[in-house]
Motif scaffolding. Structure first.
Motif, PDB file in Angstrom:
ATOM      1  N   VAL A 212     -17.961  30.197   5.789  1.00 27.36           N
ATOM      2  CA  VAL A 212     -17.030  29.497   6.861  1.00 27.36           C
ATOM      3  C   VAL A 212     -16.755  30.370   8.033  1.00 27.36           C
ATOM      4  O   VAL A 212     -16.505  29.810   9.163  1.00 27.36           O
ATOM      5  CB  VAL A 212     -15.740  29.345   5.852  1.00 27.36           C
ATOM      6  N   ALA A 213     -16.567  31.376   7.850  1.00 27.38           N
ATOM      7  CA  ALA A 213     -16.465  32.150   8.948  1.00 27.38           C
ATOM      8  C   ALA A 213     -17.640  32.399  10.228  1.00 27.38           C
ATOM      9  O   ALA A 213     -17.131  31.986  11.261  1.00 27.38           O
ATOM     10  CB  ALA A 213     -16.419  33.841   8.738  1.00 27.38           C
ATOM     11  N   TRP A 214     -18.760  32.198   9.804  1.00 29.09           N
ATOM     12  CA  TRP A 214     -19.929  31.990  10.629  1.00 29.09           C
ATOM     13  C   TRP A 214     -19.902  30.581  11.475  1.00 29.09           C
ATOM     14  O   TRP A 214     -20.034  30.539  12.593  1.00 29.09           O
ATOM     15  CB  TRP A 214     -21.157  32.210   9.952  1.00 29.09           C
ATOM     16  N   ALA A 215     -19.559  29.446  10.312  1.00 29.23           N
ATOM     17  CA  ALA A 215     -19.458  28.204  11.039  1.00 29.23           C
ATOM     18  C   ALA A 215     -18.108  28.019  11.987  1.00 29.23           C
ATOM     19  O   ALA A 215     -18.267  27.425  12.978  1.00 29.23           O
ATOM     20  CB  ALA A 215     -19.097  27.201   9.765  1.00 29.23           C
ATOM     21  N   SER A 216     -17.055  28.964  11.502  1.00 30.37           N
ATOM     22  CA  SER A 216     -16.099  28.706  12.569  1.00 30.37           C
ATOM     23  C   SER A 216     -16.407  29.438  14.021  1.00 30.37           C
ATOM     24  O   SER A 216     -15.936  28.892  14.970  1.00 30.37           O
ATOM     25  CB  SER A 216     -14.847  29.651  11.844  1.00 30.37           C
ATOM     26  N   ALA A 217     -17.045  30.608  13.758  1.00 30.76           N
ATOM     27  CA  ALA A 217     -17.659  31.240  15.131  1.00 30.76           C
ATOM     28  C   ALA A 217     -18.552  30.535  15.865  1.00 30.76           C
ATOM     29  O   ALA A 217     -18.189  30.297  17.213  1.00 30.76           O
ATOM     30  CB  ALA A 217     -18.316  32.626  14.782  1.00 30.76           C
ATOM     31  N   LEU A 218     -19.463  29.696  15.226  1.00 31.99           N
ATOM     32  CA  LEU A 218     -20.122  28.785  15.791  1.00 31.99           C
ATOM     33  C   LEU A 218     -19.291  27.681  16.699  1.00 31.99           C
ATOM     34  O   LEU A 218     -19.731  27.324  17.806  1.00 31.99           O
ATOM     35  CB  LEU A 218     -21.142  27.937  15.182  1.00 31.99           C
ATOM     36  N   VAL A 219     -18.559  26.825  15.863  1.00 32.04           N
ATOM     37  CA  VAL A 219     -17.713  25.860  16.592  1.00 32.04           C
ATOM     38  C   VAL A 219     -16.928  26.430  17.704  1.00 32.04           C
ATOM     39  O   VAL A 219     -16.884  25.648  18.765  1.00 32.04           O
ATOM     40  CB  VAL A 219     -16.704  25.228  15.530  1.00 32.04           C
ATOM     41  N   LEU A 220     -16.211  27.610  17.524  1.00 33.43           N
ATOM     42  CA  LEU A 220     -15.459  27.957  18.597  1.00 33.43           C
ATOM     43  C   LEU A 220     -16.440  28.401  19.844  1.00 33.43           C
ATOM     44  O   LEU A 220     -16.049  28.109  21.008  1.00 33.43           O
ATOM     45  CB  LEU A 220     -14.742  29.419  18.071  1.00 33.43           C
ATOM     46  N   ALA A 221     -17.366  29.035  19.512  1.00 34.56           N
ATOM     47  CA  ALA A 221     -18.533  29.599  20.581  1.00 34.56           C
ATOM     48  C   ALA A 221     -18.875  28.407  21.334  1.00 34.56           C
ATOM     49  O   ALA A 221     -18.925  28.319  22.663  1.00 34.56           O
ATOM     50  CB  ALA A 221     -19.423  30.589  20.120  1.00 34.56           C
ATOM     51  N   SER A 222     -19.379  27.325  20.940  1.00 33.39           N
ATOM     52  CA  SER A 222     -19.891  26.316  21.180  1.00 33.39           C
ATOM     53  C   SER A 222     -18.797  25.290  22.148  1.00 33.39           C
ATOM     54  O   SER A 222     -18.957  25.140  23.287  1.00 33.39           O
ATOM     55  CB  SER A 222     -20.414  25.184  20.095  1.00 33.39           C
ATOM     56  N   SER A 223     -17.616  25.170  21.361  1.00 37.82           N
ATOM     57  CA  SER A 223     -16.522  24.806  22.323  1.00 37.82           C
ATOM     58  C   SER A 223     -16.175  25.416  23.475  1.00 37.82           C
ATOM     59  O   SER A 223     -15.780  24.889  24.506  1.00 37.82           O
ATOM     60  CB  SER A 223     -15.159  24.569  21.457  1.00 37.82           C
ATOM     61  N   GLY A 224     -16.206  26.974  23.385  1.00 34.15           N
ATOM     62  CA  GLY A 224     -15.700  27.818  24.454  1.00 34.15           C
ATOM     63  C   GLY A 224     -16.702  27.493  25.644  1.00 34.15           C
ATOM     64  O   GLY A 224     -16.390  27.587  26.910  1.00 34.15           O
ATOM     65  N   VAL A 225     -18.151  27.515  25.304  1.00 34.96           N
ATOM     66  CA  VAL A 225     -19.232  27.580  26.281  1.00 34.96           C
ATOM     67  C   VAL A 225     -19.085  25.953  27.021  1.00 34.96           C
ATOM     68  O   VAL A 225     -19.151  25.825  28.255  1.00 34.96           O
ATOM     69  CB  VAL A 225     -20.654  27.379  25.813  1.00 34.96           C
ATOM     70  N   LEU A 226     -18.697  24.933  26.174  1.00 35.81           N
ATOM     71  CA  LEU A 226     -18.717  23.528  26.946  1.00 35.81           C
ATOM     72  C   LEU A 226     -17.374  23.618  27.942  1.00 35.81           C
ATOM     73  O   LEU A 226     -17.214  22.863  28.759  1.00 35.81           O
ATOM     74  CB  LEU A 226     -18.683  22.519  25.577  1.00 35.81           C
ATOM     75  N   PHE A 227     -16.290  24.105  27.376  1.00 35.28           N
ATOM     76  CA  PHE A 227     -15.048  24.082  28.108  1.00 35.28           C
ATOM     77  C   PHE A 227     -15.353  24.960  29.500  1.00 35.28           C
ATOM     78  O   PHE A 227     -14.930  24.418  30.535  1.00 35.28           O
ATOM     79  CB  PHE A 227     -14.018  24.952  27.488  1.00 35.28           C
ATOM     80  N   LEU A 228     -16.044  25.900  29.516  1.00 33.96           N
ATOM     81  CA  LEU A 228     -16.319  26.729  30.713  1.00 33.96           C
ATOM     82  C   LEU A 228     -17.187  25.945  31.497  1.00 33.96           C
ATOM     83  O   LEU A 228     -17.008  25.942  32.639  1.00 33.96           O
ATOM     84  CB  LEU A 228     -17.141  28.106  30.255  1.00 33.96           C
ATOM     85  N   PHE A 229     -18.293  25.282  30.945  1.00 35.37           N
ATOM     86  CA  PHE A 229     -19.285  24.455  31.903  1.00 35.37           C
ATOM     87  C   PHE A 229     -18.388  23.459  32.488  1.00 35.37           C
ATOM     88  O   PHE A 229     -18.627  23.004  33.642  1.00 35.37           O
ATOM     89  CB  PHE A 229     -20.362  23.813  31.094  1.00 35.37           C
ATOM     90  N   GLU A 230     -17.533  22.777  31.734  1.00 34.94           N
ATOM     91  CA  GLU A 230     -16.713  21.713  32.426  1.00 34.94           C
ATOM     92  C   GLU A 230     -15.827  22.164  33.575  1.00 34.94           C
ATOM     93  O   GLU A 230     -15.555  21.344  34.422  1.00 34.94           O
ATOM     94  CB  GLU A 230     -15.897  21.113  31.267  1.00 34.94           C
ATOM     95  N   ALA A 231     -15.335  23.399  33.436  1.00 39.35           N
ATOM     96  CA  ALA A 231     -14.259  23.995  34.469  1.00 39.35           C
ATOM     97  C   ALA A 231     -15.094  24.522  35.592  1.00 39.35           C
ATOM     98  O   ALA A 231     -14.771  24.104  36.785  1.00 39.35           O
ATOM     99  CB  ALA A 231     -13.551  25.284  33.598  1.00 39.35           C
TER     100      ALA A 231
END
Length: 232
Positions: A212-231
């Motif tokens: 779950v911790a690894w999955a959480s890291a993956l979701v957060l990292a993916s969302s973070g990258v998508l947010f930065l690209f959009e910004a």
């Protein structure tokens, strides 16, 4: 006769309104995303209370946006493109930072070195992520405003194929306190049940916490990258 029919009609109206509010709350809280990743991680690593507390952080942000929507202040975000871009970039950076922390916890759990007694940061993490999430602001400026305005919504009539047959079965009165109480009640149902499900699954699967911790890291990292690209 009229004096007797008013309470009956009010009850008939309020019950579907309360149910509709709960459904709207679940619809906002349940979809996968950064907030649920934090809740899942806290639940798997530190138990139900930590996951529930993280959920309270996200719900607190919704309460803040609700107040801003009532005051009309939330429109400043959509009317100021530069501010929205800063929010997206800030949210993306925070998600990447929290993903880094989740990776550290996952590694520690994998090597049986995790300090589960460490004070939970879930409330603050979920609160900050939600407050810097422009999509949550957008929800309160669209659906949220609709919930606040006086009127009615025939919820089931919008369903494809069967909407015509189910129309009138769940008519929700918008702008009513019962709807808003049901809305936040639906969120409470989710932040109570979701951590409980994670904890129950962890008891059955011994190595679930690091997964779950690894999955959480993956979701957060993916969302973070998508947010930065959009910004950008």
């Amino acid at each position: 006769m009229h004096l007797w029919t008013v309470p009956v009609l009010s009850l008939v109206t309020l019950v579907p309104t309360a149910i509709g509010g709960v459904l709207f709350g679940l619809a906002l809280a349940a979809p996968p995303g950064p907030m649920n990743a934090v809740i899942a991680e806290e639940s798997a690593v530190r138990g139900w209370r930590a996951g529930f507390t993280a959920g309270l952080g996200a719900m607190t942000a919704d309460a803040c946006f609700f107040v801003l929507a009532v005051l009309g202040a939330a429109t400043v975000v959509t009317n100021t493109p530069g501010l929205r871009r800063v929010m997206i970039a800030g949210g993306g950076l925070l998600m990447l930072w929290f993903a880094y922390g989740a990776v550290g916890e996952a590694n520690a759990l994998s090597t049986a070195e995790a300090d589960v007694d460490e004070e939970s940061q879930g409330f603050r993490k979920a609160l900050v992520l939600a407050l810097t999430n422009p999509y949550q602001v957008a929800f309160w400026l669209t659906v949220g405003i609709g919930l606040l305005e006086t009127g009615s919504v025939d919820v089931l009539s919008y369903l494809p194929f069967v909407g015509a047959d189910l129309g009138g079965l769940l008519v929700v009165q918008t702008g009513h306190p019962v709807l808003l109480a049901g809305f936040f009640g639906g969120i409470v149902v989710w932040i109570t049940g979701f951590p409980a499900a994670i904890v129950a699954a962890r008891r059955r699967v011994e190595r679930l916490a690091p997964i779950v911790a690894w999955a959480s890291a993956l979701v957060l990292a993916s969302s973070g990258v998508l947010f930065l690209f959009e910004a950008l």
